[in-house]
Design a protein around this motif. Sequence first.
Motif, PDB file in Angstrom:
ATOM      1  N   PHE A  56      -6.242 -28.634   7.404  1.00  9.65           N
ATOM      2  CA  PHE A  56      -5.717 -27.286   7.181  1.00  9.65           C
ATOM      3  C   PHE A  56      -5.917 -26.950   5.710  1.00  9.65           C
ATOM      4  CE2 PHE A  56      -2.420 -24.126   6.305  1.00  9.65           C
ATOM      5  CZ  PHE A  56      -2.543 -23.269   7.385  1.00  9.65           C
ATOM      6  N   GLU A  57      -6.869 -26.061   5.423  1.00 11.87           N
ATOM      7  CA  GLU A  57      -7.217 -25.727   4.053  1.00 11.87           C
ATOM      8  C   GLU A  57      -7.037 -24.243   3.792  1.00 11.87           C
ATOM      9  OE1 GLU A  57     -11.052 -26.889   2.806  1.00 11.87           O
ATOM     10  OE2 GLU A  57     -10.678 -29.037   2.968  1.00 11.87           O
ATOM     11  N   ALA A  58      -6.630 -23.922   2.572  1.00 18.13           N
ATOM     12  CA  ALA A  58      -6.551 -22.532   2.132  1.00 18.13           C
ATOM     13  C   ALA A  58      -7.754 -22.210   1.259  1.00 18.13           C
ATOM     14  CB  ALA A  58      -5.261 -22.297   1.347  1.00 18.13           C
ATOM     15  N   LEU A  59      -8.265 -21.007   1.391  1.00 18.01           N
ATOM     16  CA  LEU A  59      -9.336 -20.506   0.537  1.00 18.01           C
ATOM     17  C   LEU A  59      -8.711 -19.495  -0.411  1.00 18.01           C
ATOM     18  CD1 LEU A  59     -10.571 -21.298   3.421  1.00 18.01           C
ATOM     19  CD2 LEU A  59     -12.547 -19.969   2.708  1.00 18.01           C
ATOM     20  N   ASP A  60      -8.939 -19.647  -1.704  1.00 15.31           N
ATOM     21  CA  ASP A  60      -8.273 -18.774  -2.663  1.00 15.31           C
ATOM     22  C   ASP A  60      -9.212 -17.808  -3.366  1.00 15.31           C
ATOM     23  OD1 ASP A  60      -9.576 -20.639  -4.235  1.00 15.31           O
ATOM     24  OD2 ASP A  60      -7.973 -20.718  -5.727  1.00 15.31           O
ATOM     25  N   THR A  61     -10.527 -17.953  -3.153  1.00 12.34           N
ATOM     26  CA  THR A  61     -11.488 -17.017  -3.726  1.00 12.34           C
ATOM     27  C   THR A  61     -12.573 -16.705  -2.708  1.00 12.34           C
ATOM     28  OG1 THR A  61     -12.713 -18.863  -4.701  1.00 12.34           O
ATOM     29  CG2 THR A  61     -11.151 -17.709  -6.138  1.00 12.34           C
ATOM     30  N   ILE A  62     -13.204 -15.560  -2.896  1.00 15.67           N
ATOM     31  CA  ILE A  62     -14.314 -15.151  -2.043  1.00 15.67           C
ATOM     32  C   ILE A  62     -15.585 -15.830  -2.524  1.00 15.67           C
ATOM     33  CG2 ILE A  62     -15.677 -13.194  -1.222  1.00 15.67           C
ATOM     34  CD1 ILE A  62     -12.813 -13.044  -0.290  1.00 15.67           C
ATOM     35  N   CYS A  63     -16.357 -16.410  -1.615  1.00 15.76           N
ATOM     36  CA  CYS A  63     -17.650 -16.980  -1.982  1.00 15.76           C
ATOM     37  C   CYS A  63     -18.651 -16.688  -0.882  1.00 15.76           C
ATOM     38  CB  CYS A  63     -17.539 -18.478  -2.246  1.00 15.76           C
ATOM     39  SG  CYS A  63     -16.979 -19.431  -0.833  1.00 15.76           S
ATOM     40  N   ALA A  64     -19.926 -16.888  -1.202  1.00 11.61           N
ATOM     41  CA  ALA A  64     -20.997 -16.519  -0.285  1.00 11.61           C
ATOM     42  C   ALA A  64     -20.891 -17.200   1.080  1.00 11.61           C
ATOM     43  CB  ALA A  64     -22.351 -16.806  -0.928  1.00 11.61           C
ATOM     44  N   PRO A  65     -20.605 -18.511   1.172  1.00 15.92           N
ATOM     45  CA  PRO A  65     -20.494 -19.123   2.497  1.00 15.92           C
ATOM     46  C   PRO A  65     -19.408 -18.481   3.355  1.00 15.92           C
ATOM     47  CG  PRO A  65     -20.749 -20.814   0.831  1.00 15.92           C
ATOM     48  CD  PRO A  65     -20.536 -19.530   0.095  1.00 15.92           C
ATOM     49  N   TYR A  66     -18.257 -18.198   2.768  1.00 15.81           N
ATOM     50  CA  TYR A  66     -17.164 -17.556   3.516  1.00 15.81           C
ATOM     51  C   TYR A  66     -17.613 -16.215   4.084  1.00 15.81           C
ATOM     52  CZ  TYR A  66     -12.670 -15.109   4.188  1.00 15.81           C
ATOM     53  OH  TYR A  66     -11.620 -14.391   4.698  1.00 15.81           O
ATOM     54  N   LEU A  67     -18.346 -15.418   3.317  1.00 19.53           N
ATOM     55  CA  LEU A  67     -18.813 -14.123   3.796  1.00 19.53           C
ATOM     56  C   LEU A  67     -19.866 -14.271   4.887  1.00 19.53           C
ATOM     57  CD1 LEU A  67     -19.119 -12.158   0.418  1.00 19.53           C
ATOM     58  CD2 LEU A  67     -17.210 -12.179   2.047  1.00 19.53           C
ATOM     59  N   ARG A  68     -20.657 -15.365   4.821  1.00 25.14           N
ATOM     60  CA  ARG A  68     -21.715 -15.566   5.812  1.00 25.14           C
ATOM     61  C   ARG A  68     -21.189 -16.041   7.160  1.00 25.14           C
ATOM     62  NH1 ARG A  68     -24.729 -17.887   1.485  1.00 25.14           N
ATOM     63  NH2 ARG A  68     -24.140 -19.951   2.226  1.00 25.14           N
ATOM     64  N   TYR A  69     -20.294 -17.018   7.160  1.00 26.08           N
ATOM     65  CA  TYR A  69     -19.923 -17.623   8.439  1.00 26.08           C
ATOM     66  C   TYR A  69     -18.735 -16.963   9.121  1.00 26.08           C
ATOM     67  CZ  TYR A  69     -16.314 -20.549   6.076  1.00 26.08           C
ATOM     68  OH  TYR A  69     -15.233 -21.002   5.372  1.00 26.08           O
ATOM     69  N   THR A  70     -18.045 -16.060   8.459  1.00 28.00           N
ATOM     70  CA  THR A  70     -16.946 -15.337   9.098  1.00 28.00           C
ATOM     71  C   THR A  70     -17.422 -13.979   9.593  1.00 28.00           C
ATOM     72  OG1 THR A  70     -16.250 -14.406   6.966  1.00 28.00           O
ATOM     73  CG2 THR A  70     -15.170 -16.443   7.691  1.00 28.00           C
ATOM     74  N   THR A  71     -16.700 -13.431  10.560  1.00 28.14           N
ATOM     75  CA  THR A  71     -16.971 -12.086  11.067  1.00 28.14           C
ATOM     76  C   THR A  71     -15.912 -11.141  10.527  1.00 28.14           C
ATOM     77  OG1 THR A  71     -17.959 -12.942  13.100  1.00 28.14           O
ATOM     78  CG2 THR A  71     -17.197 -10.658  13.135  1.00 28.14           C
ATOM     79  N   LYS A  72     -16.350 -10.031   9.969  1.00 28.58           N
ATOM     80  CA  LYS A  72     -15.424  -9.061   9.382  1.00 28.58           C
ATOM     81  C   LYS A  72     -15.057  -7.988  10.400  1.00 28.58           C
ATOM     82  CE  LYS A  72     -15.029  -5.810   5.503  1.00 28.58           C
ATOM     83  NZ  LYS A  72     -15.687  -5.349   4.246  1.00 28.58           N
ATOM     84  N   MET A  73     -13.774  -7.705  10.526  1.00 30.05           N
ATOM     85  CA  MET A  73     -13.291  -6.620  11.375  1.00 30.05           C
ATOM     86  C   MET A  73     -13.341  -5.332  10.539  1.00 30.05           C
ATOM     87  SD  MET A  73     -12.158  -6.036  14.489  1.00 30.05           S
ATOM     88  CE  MET A  73     -11.467  -7.563  15.156  1.00 30.05           C
ATOM     89  N   ASP A  74     -14.305  -4.474  10.837  1.00 27.80           N
ATOM     90  CA  ASP A  74     -14.554  -3.287  10.023  1.00 27.80           C
ATOM     91  C   ASP A  74     -13.506  -2.204  10.305  1.00 27.80           C
ATOM     92  OD1 ASP A  74     -15.681  -1.373   8.396  1.00 27.80           O
ATOM     93  OD2 ASP A  74     -17.282  -0.859   9.800  1.00 27.80           O
ATOM     94  N   ILE A  75     -12.828  -1.725   9.255  1.00 32.83           N
ATOM     95  CA  ILE A  75     -11.860  -0.638   9.424  1.00 32.83           C
ATOM     96  C   ILE A  75     -12.324   0.645   8.728  1.00 32.83           C
ATOM     97  CG2 ILE A  75      -9.948  -2.271   9.610  1.00 32.83           C
ATOM     98  CD1 ILE A  75      -9.122  -1.433   6.743  1.00 32.83           C
ATOM     99  N   SER A  76     -13.502   0.621   8.133  1.00 33.79           N
ATOM    100  CA  SER A  76     -13.944   1.754   7.306  1.00 33.79           C
ATOM    101  C   SER A  76     -14.145   3.043   8.094  1.00 33.79           C
ATOM    102  CB  SER A  76     -15.234   1.387   6.567  1.00 33.79           C
ATOM    103  OG  SER A  76     -16.299   1.168   7.487  1.00 33.79           O
ATOM    104  N   LYS A  77     -14.456   2.943   9.383  1.00 30.63           N
ATOM    105  CA  LYS A  77     -14.723   4.151  10.175  1.00 30.63           C
ATOM    106  C   LYS A  77     -13.471   4.721  10.845  1.00 30.63           C
ATOM    107  CE  LYS A  77     -19.561   2.992  11.051  1.00 30.63           C
ATOM    108  NZ  LYS A  77     -19.567   1.909  10.064  1.00 30.63           N
ATOM    109  N   ILE A  78     -12.337   4.063  10.692  1.00 30.29           N
ATOM    110  CA  ILE A  78     -11.086   4.600  11.224  1.00 30.29           C
ATOM    111  C   ILE A  78     -10.677   5.793  10.371  1.00 30.29           C
ATOM    112  CG2 ILE A  78      -8.660   4.114  11.703  1.00 30.29           C
ATOM    113  CD1 ILE A  78      -9.431   1.165  12.000  1.00 30.29           C
ATOM    114  N   PRO A  79     -10.337   6.934  10.973  1.00 34.93           N
ATOM    115  CA  PRO A  79      -9.965   8.110  10.180  1.00 34.93           C
ATOM    116  C   PRO A  79      -8.792   7.832   9.242  1.00 34.93           C
ATOM    117  CG  PRO A  79     -10.339   8.730  12.465  1.00 34.93           C
ATOM    118  CD  PRO A  79     -10.366   7.228  12.419  1.00 34.93           C
TER     119      PRO A  79
END
Length: 246
Positions: A56-79
């Motif tokens: 059980f690990e915590a990630l405390d900063t954003i890095c390239a691997p985290y952005l690559r292997y995770t899927t982002k739930m996009d909220i930008s198009k919600i009014p």
Amino acid sequence: MKNLNIKTLFLLGLIVLLGCEKKEENFEREASIDVEAAATVPLSKVRVQNEFGKYFEALDTICAPYLRYTTKMDISKIPNETFVSTLQDGNLTMTLSFGDDSSPRKYNPTTTGWWRNWNESPYVEEKNPHVLITSDWSTTTITLSKKCYVFGFEMSALLNFSSDDPVVYGASYLDTDRLPDDRPIGRIYQEVKSPGGARLFAVKSAIPFNRVTIYFTEGSATFTRAYAITNLRYVTSKKIFEQHNN
């Protein structure tokens, strides 16, 4: 000041090169960052509580691997200013609720709202994101339609501007199939403030979970009027998790 900025940039570069994960037994590192209206002060320590003794690990900063292997739930198009009770992308549904069964509200990026100047890389993905905002500091529960091995979001809190003291929020991760044993698999805690003090709450867990609870834990609760989350990311695949669990 020039020398300070050069040292700060060097430290941030070193942090990114070293990776973005923070193990339970190694969360004492601090770093500093210049952010508009947020002051050049050390960022808080991430606290990790592992209930079952599994990975059980915590990630405390954003890095390239985290952005690559995770899927982002996009909220930008919600009014803008829409109340949001569910988020879905064809693979996963997230159901969001407060203790009073209300829902967060979506807001567009801003130059005037309290969530402006969210934070800087590598602590967040972007300086001025779309966000989901609560009406007060109530507990928020995110129920996941599938169990996740990785789940992350960024968060900041609205503070009374007569006091810039940060407050501490926690996130717990629960597998509801283990009920009535309602112990979470693990918990993490972060200090947040605004503007400029958003932090990443993200974990990787060998025991998958399907409920995430966000809650106030420490600080001047009477000075906290709301909090915001954004950039919700996840991994449901055990194979992908196993490729990135070290």
